[in-house]
Design an enzyme around this catalytic site. Structure first.
Site, short mmCIF file in Angstrom:
data_model
loop_
_atom_site.label_atom_id
_atom_site.label_comp_id
_atom_site.label_asym_id
_atom_site.label_seq_id
_atom_site.Cartn_x
_atom_site.Cartn_y
_atom_site.Cartn_z
N ASP A 137 13.68 -3.12 -4.73
CA ASP A 137 13.11 -2.28 -3.66
C ASP A 137 14.11 -1.91 -2.58
O ASP A 137 13.83 -1.04 -1.76
CB ASP A 137 11.92 -3.01 -3.02
N HIS B 205 13.68 -12.78 -4.37
CA HIS B 205 12.92 -12.53 -5.60
C HIS B 205 12.53 -13.86 -6.21
O HIS B 205 13.29 -14.82 -6.17
CB HIS B 205 13.77 -11.75 -6.62
N HIS C 157 5.19 -7.02 -2.63
CA HIS C 157 5.45 -6.60 -4.02
C HIS C 157 5.99 -5.16 -3.99
O HIS C 157 7.01 -4.91 -3.38
CB HIS C 157 4.15 -6.76 -4.82
#
Ligand code: SDX
Length: 379
Positions: free
Chosen positions: A316, A262, A223
């Protein structure tokens, strides 16, 4: 008997709540807060205004925004005892673990921690937004044996964070880029951390317990913890010429490439697209193109291999490079994710509690058939 709605690993595709906050179209790569596309918010808004938008579900009038900002300024300092507790912990403790502890300690100084009425939660959220930013700056300096910096009330939320972390007033450009990063991370519907905090909130527990649950979830490398792993991977590659073979070897070993893939986006994460733009700009200004060059090759290599399966860069992947060029160390990247996402955690808590029903999914039983206890002599 509660009607079963079927089993989906990791709750993939399961609608766990109705929300007006964030719209995601994973096929088109669309992200919008209260219907406003993220591209327009990063272009025209600020983190303070975006936080107001999510917490009150409307854009503020000029006076409302001024009052909100004034209230944020009022809470930039921390109770001394929080700093005392931090100083007693091992200096090598992971910053996300320190942030989780510090938020828990903050709760002990709240005279009414268990009050979960909307207006009270909005006020508590506002304090957490600014105190978690101060905490992250304090933690970043404390890890290096440096004393906290007194907040500068002339600076915006984003600029003051960079100032409190580095001791130097950031350039307008650096403050702007960091503000954009905070806007991009403010909410994202029901990822693991927001779902975790909403589950705790649905029991009518206090906001500090909910936020600690969220911090625990966000800390995980699948995450929020991915951004730190990405930049460590880029540093390990070290040379643009090594990027393609490095990634191809990982893919051959069926390893997960951090910063890609994702659950919702099966195309380019719109946040990654915006962060890539700023990462490239900062790389050019820093005369240090290496990190960005490596990232571009990694991106190309992974998309060539996995793009057909809907695996593209996520938020990210480029956030770490932006923070790297802003001079922030990797261990603080996930706490920085948290000091923005506290807005989303609180906004979903406030929204869900308006029509609360405790979260209580079920499991599909696959254990032994009903039987009887076997005395130990017969085992
Ligand atoms: C965030 O949910 C959110 O909104 C989160 C977030 C937010 O704003 O809150 O967007 C922030 O957490 C972004 C994600 C950061 N995490 C990473 O970058 C870690 C790397 N990504 C993967 O672990 C994965 O893509 C997840 C966890 C993000 C998504 O996992 P899913 O949806 O459960 O997908 P999966 O693990 O079931 O993967 C499906 C297939 C698998 O292959 P098979 O077993 O079917 O052969 O795709 C492969 C996976 O191995 N795969 C990858 C991959 N991601 C998925 N293979 C290589 N590298 C990857 N990054």
């Amino acid at each position: 008997m509660t009607a079963e709605v079927g089993f989906s690993r990791g709750l993939e595709g399961v609608i766990a709540a109705e929300s007006a906050l964030t719209y995601i179209d994973g096929q088109q790569g669309i992200l919008a807060y209260l219907g406003i596309p993220i591209e327009e918010l990063t272009e025209h808004s600020s983190f303070e205004e975006t936080a107001f938008l999510l917490l009150y579900q409307k854009l503020p009038k000029r006076t409302e925004l001024a009052d909100f900002k004034q209230e944020l300024l009022r809470h930039r300092t921390l109770p001394e005892a929080v700093l005392d507790v931090l100083k007693r912990l091992p200096r090598k403790t992971a910053p996300m673990a320190l942030l989780r502890t510090a938020v828990s300690v903050l709760g002990h100084f709240d005279p009414s921690p268990d009050d979960v009425s909307t207006a009270t939660l909005q006020a508590k959220a506002l304090k957490l937004i600014v105190q978690m930013a101060t905490l992250t700056a304090v933690i970043g300096r404390w890890r290096k044996g440096l004393e906290p910096i007194v907040p500068n009330s002339d600076l915006s939320h984003a600029a003051n964070f960079l100032y409190m972390l580095t001791g130097r007033k950031p350039t307008d450009e650096a403050a702007r880029v960091f503000d954009v990063a905070l806007i991009l991370h403010a909410d994202h519907e029901f990822p693991a951390s927001t779902f975790a905090s909403s589950v705790v909130a649905s029991t009518l527990s206090d906001i500090y317990s909910s936020v600690c649950a969220a911090l625990g979830a966000l800390k995980g490398p699948l995450h929020g913890g991915a951004n730190e792993q990405v930049i460590k991977m880029i540093a390990a590659i070290g040379d643009p010429a090594r990027a393609e073979p490095y990634i191809k070897e990982k893919l051959t070993r069926k390893e997960i490439i951090m910063g890609f893939g994702h659950r919702q986006y099966k195309t380019y994460d719109p946040r990654a697209r915006i962060l890539k733009h700023y990462s490239e700009k900062l790389a050019q200004q820093a005369q240090d193109p290496c990190f960005f060059q490596i990232e571009e090759i990694v991106e190309k290599t992974v998309i060539e291999a996995l793009g057909s399966r809907g695996i593209f860069p996520n938020v990210d992947f480029y956030s770490g490079t932006v923070y790297h060029y802003l001079g922030i160390e990797p261990e603080l990247y996930t706490p920085i994710f948290a000091i923005s996402r506290i807005v989303g955690w609180a906004a979903h808590m406030i929204e869900y509690l308006k029509e609360n029903r405790i979260f209580r999914p079920t499991t599909r039983y696959i254990g032994p058939p009903l039987g009887h206890y076997t005395p130990i002599e017969q085992r």
